[in-house]
Design an enzyme around this catalytic site. Structure first.
Site, PDB file in Angstrom:
ATOM      1  N   SER A  90      -7.409  26.616  18.881  1.00 47.05           N
ATOM      2  CA  SER A  90      -8.502  27.124  19.706  1.00 47.05           C
ATOM      3  C   SER A  90      -8.469  26.444  21.081  1.00 47.05           C
ATOM      4  O   SER A  90      -7.442  26.452  21.752  1.00 47.05           O
ATOM      5  CB  SER A  90      -9.844  26.920  18.991  1.00 47.05           C
ATOM      6  OG  SER A  90     -10.901  27.567  19.651  1.00 47.05           O
ATOM      7  N   ARG A 117     -25.359  27.745  18.896  1.00 47.92           N
ATOM      8  CA  ARG A 117     -24.505  27.557  17.721  1.00 47.92           C
ATOM      9  C   ARG A 117     -24.479  28.804  16.844  1.00 47.92           C
ATOM     10  O   ARG A 117     -23.434  29.155  16.278  1.00 47.92           O
ATOM     11  CB  ARG A 117     -24.993  26.359  16.905  1.00 47.92           C
ATOM     12  CG  ARG A 117     -24.047  25.965  15.776  1.00 47.92           C
ATOM     13  CD  ARG A 117     -22.668  25.683  16.330  1.00 47.92           C
ATOM     14  NE  ARG A 117     -21.783  25.098  15.344  1.00 47.92           N
ATOM     15  CZ  ARG A 117     -20.488  24.919  15.530  1.00 47.92           C
ATOM     16  NH1 ARG A 117     -19.938  25.281  16.676  1.00 47.92           N
ATOM     17  NH2 ARG A 117     -19.730  24.368  14.601  1.00 47.92           N
ATOM     18  N   ASP A 148      -8.810  37.016  13.254  1.00 45.92           N
ATOM     19  CA  ASP A 148      -9.442  36.253  14.342  1.00 45.92           C
ATOM     20  C   ASP A 148      -9.729  37.211  15.494  1.00 45.92           C
ATOM     21  O   ASP A 148      -8.817  37.652  16.185  1.00 45.92           O
ATOM     22  CB  ASP A 148      -8.503  35.129  14.786  1.00 45.92           C
ATOM     23  CG  ASP A 148      -9.085  34.263  15.897  1.00 45.92           C
ATOM     24  OD1 ASP A 148     -10.195  34.559  16.385  1.00 45.92           O
ATOM     25  OD2 ASP A 148      -8.421  33.278  16.281  1.00 45.92           O
ATOM     26  N   HIS A 188     -11.615  33.269  13.085  1.00 46.71           N
ATOM     27  CA  HIS A 188     -11.149  32.209  13.979  1.00 46.71           C
ATOM     28  C   HIS A 188     -11.085  30.855  13.278  1.00 46.71           C
ATOM     29  O   HIS A 188     -10.207  30.037  13.559  1.00 46.71           O
ATOM     30  CB  HIS A 188     -12.078  32.121  15.196  1.00 46.71           C
ATOM     31  CG  HIS A 188     -11.609  31.160  16.244  1.00 46.71           C
ATOM     32  ND1 HIS A 188     -10.387  31.291  16.867  1.00 46.71           N
ATOM     33  CD2 HIS A 188     -12.180  30.052  16.774  1.00 46.71           C
ATOM     34  CE1 HIS A 188     -10.228  30.300  17.747  1.00 46.71           C
ATOM     35  NE2 HIS A 188     -11.299  29.540  17.703  1.00 46.71           N
ATOM     36  N   ASP A 189     -11.999  30.602  12.359  1.00 46.88           N
ATOM     37  CA  ASP A 189     -12.033  29.314  11.658  1.00 46.88           C
ATOM     38  C   ASP A 189     -10.836  29.088  10.755  1.00 46.88           C
ATOM     39  O   ASP A 189     -10.680  27.994  10.202  1.00 46.88           O
ATOM     40  CB  ASP A 189     -13.314  29.206  10.821  1.00 46.88           C
ATOM     41  CG  ASP A 189     -14.450  28.545  11.596  1.00 46.88           C
ATOM     42  OD1 ASP A 189     -14.216  28.103  12.733  1.00 46.88           O
ATOM     43  OD2 ASP A 189     -15.572  28.473  11.053  1.00 46.88           O
TER      44      ASP A 189
END
Length: 383
Positions: free
Chosen positions: A155, A225, A320, A353-354
């Site tokens: 990232s 967040r 992602d 994405h994680d």
């Protein structure tokens, strides 16, 4: 306390102080700053086995292992770094650096501004990915490391690795860029700005000088967040974990929590607001927005990467959508155009994405095999 045989075990961070001013891309500079650093493994005699791990938005220098007084505080990439793990600390000397402006010990907005007696707050200078790389290079100098075996990140960390290959082409043999991008899309900048606006418009923000008021802009941090977590998860992963499941089994006919996904996002927002600094969030998301190495070459990424000398591993994940595989393929095409050696993997993983942080055997085996190649390369030269 027992730790896994494949863990680096108990680790202790180090504080590196730098008196000399660091010129920043904005034209400002910062001096008398501190960077928090952790290391794992041993640096070999010719200092050729060092690996720099660059962190993403809310991570830090604590890459692997645990702290003696915080046994549950496991490093953010502990599944990747350690004895016998893909980045094997029996073979490599691994360095994690908390970036300038962060909130995990390195000098940042919450620290005292040497120009006075109050915290920097909003007066902390805007920093860029390139500024972080320049600061990391000073850490390498402290260790006497002239060239890293690899610089690696996922990232935002991948952006730093890519910047390393451009700014210091002779100081890394391999550049490993995972789930990253050569620049943010308009959509990504928009997500970041909505998150920043949530913080900036929180009444407790006080123009960035909320420390003096002994408050935290929690509402803004929570929303920021929550937005972030939506972008980190894939639609399929979110559907599998939460679907439309109700928190209490029935609709509440109000504006509280009805669905499990709402409960999850609010929990993540609450937790984030307890440990992350609002000014740091603003700084890091701006650094994300500003990153665009091709800007210096009229938008030509191949020209920007033409100066590189490293070998590259680029990896992406099919689900992602924050930094989609197409963005990684853009880097690959530019490297091929510049005749740079590059290995590319597009991994079919459901986690969005994680995925770069999670356990996926194909992904971890890929990285392990690449580091086996690096190790063999180093041993071949020393034979």
């Amino acid at each position: 306390m027992s730790v896994s045989s494949q863990s680096v075990g108990i680790v202790t961070p180090q504080a590196f102080h730098f008196a000399e001013a660091l010129p920043l891309k904005s034209g400002a500079s910062i001096s008398d700053y501190t960077l928090m650093v952790e290391t794992y493994g041993e640096l070999n005699a010719d200092k050729s086995n060092a690996v720099l791990i660059c962190h993403a938005l809310n991570a830090s220098h604590h890459v692997a292992g645990v702290y003696a007084d915080q046994p549950k505080n496991v490093g953010w990439w502990d599944n990747m770094v350690g004895p016998g793990k893909p980045v094997d600390t029996n073979r490599f000397f691994v360095i994690g650096v908390n970036n300038l402006g962060s909130c995990f010990g390195s000098t940042g907005p919450m620290h005292t501004n040497p120009a006075g007696t109050q915290p920097y707050g909003a007066d902390f200078p805007v920093v860029t990915v390139e500024d972080w790389v320049q600061a990391q290079a000073r850490v390498a100098d402290r260790f006497g490391i002239q060239q890293f075996a690899a610089v690696m990140g996922g990232s935002l960390g991948g952006m730093q690795a890519l910047a390393w290959s451009i700014l210091f082409p002779d100081r890394l043999r391999h550049c490993i860029v995972i789930a990253s991008t050569p620049k943010l899309s308009a959509q990504n900048i928009a997500f970041n700005d909505v998150a920043r606006q949530a913080i900036l418009t929180d009444p407790d923000f006080h123009g960035g000088h909320f420390y003096a008021h002994q408050v935290v802009p929690r509402r803004g941090l929570r929303v920021a967040r929550m937005i972030g977590h939506i972008t980190y998860l894939s639609d399929d992963d979110m559907a599998e974990k939460f679907g439309r499941d109700l928190k209490t089994g029935s609709l509440q006919f109000g504006y509280g929590v009805d669905f499990e996904i709402e409960s999850y996002l609010r929990y993540q927002g609450d937790k984030f607001s307890d440990y992350f600094d609002a000014n740091t969030y603003l700084l890091i998301t701006k650094a994300l927005d500003y990153f665009d190495p091709a800007r210096e070459t009229g938008g030509d990424l191949a020209a920007a990467l033409a100066v590189t000398k490293a070998k590259f591993l680029i990896a992406s994940f099919t689900t992602d959508w924050r930094f989609s595989p197409e963005r990684s393929r853009e880097i690959v095409r530019a490297l091929v155009s510049s005749r740079r050696p590059v290995t590319y993997a597009e991994i079919d993983a459901p986690h969005g994405h994680d995925a770069f942080l999670l356990d996926d055997s194909r992904y971890l085996n890929l990285v392990a095999a690449y580091y086996d190649r690096i190790d063999a390369e180093l041993k071949g030269e020393s034979a």
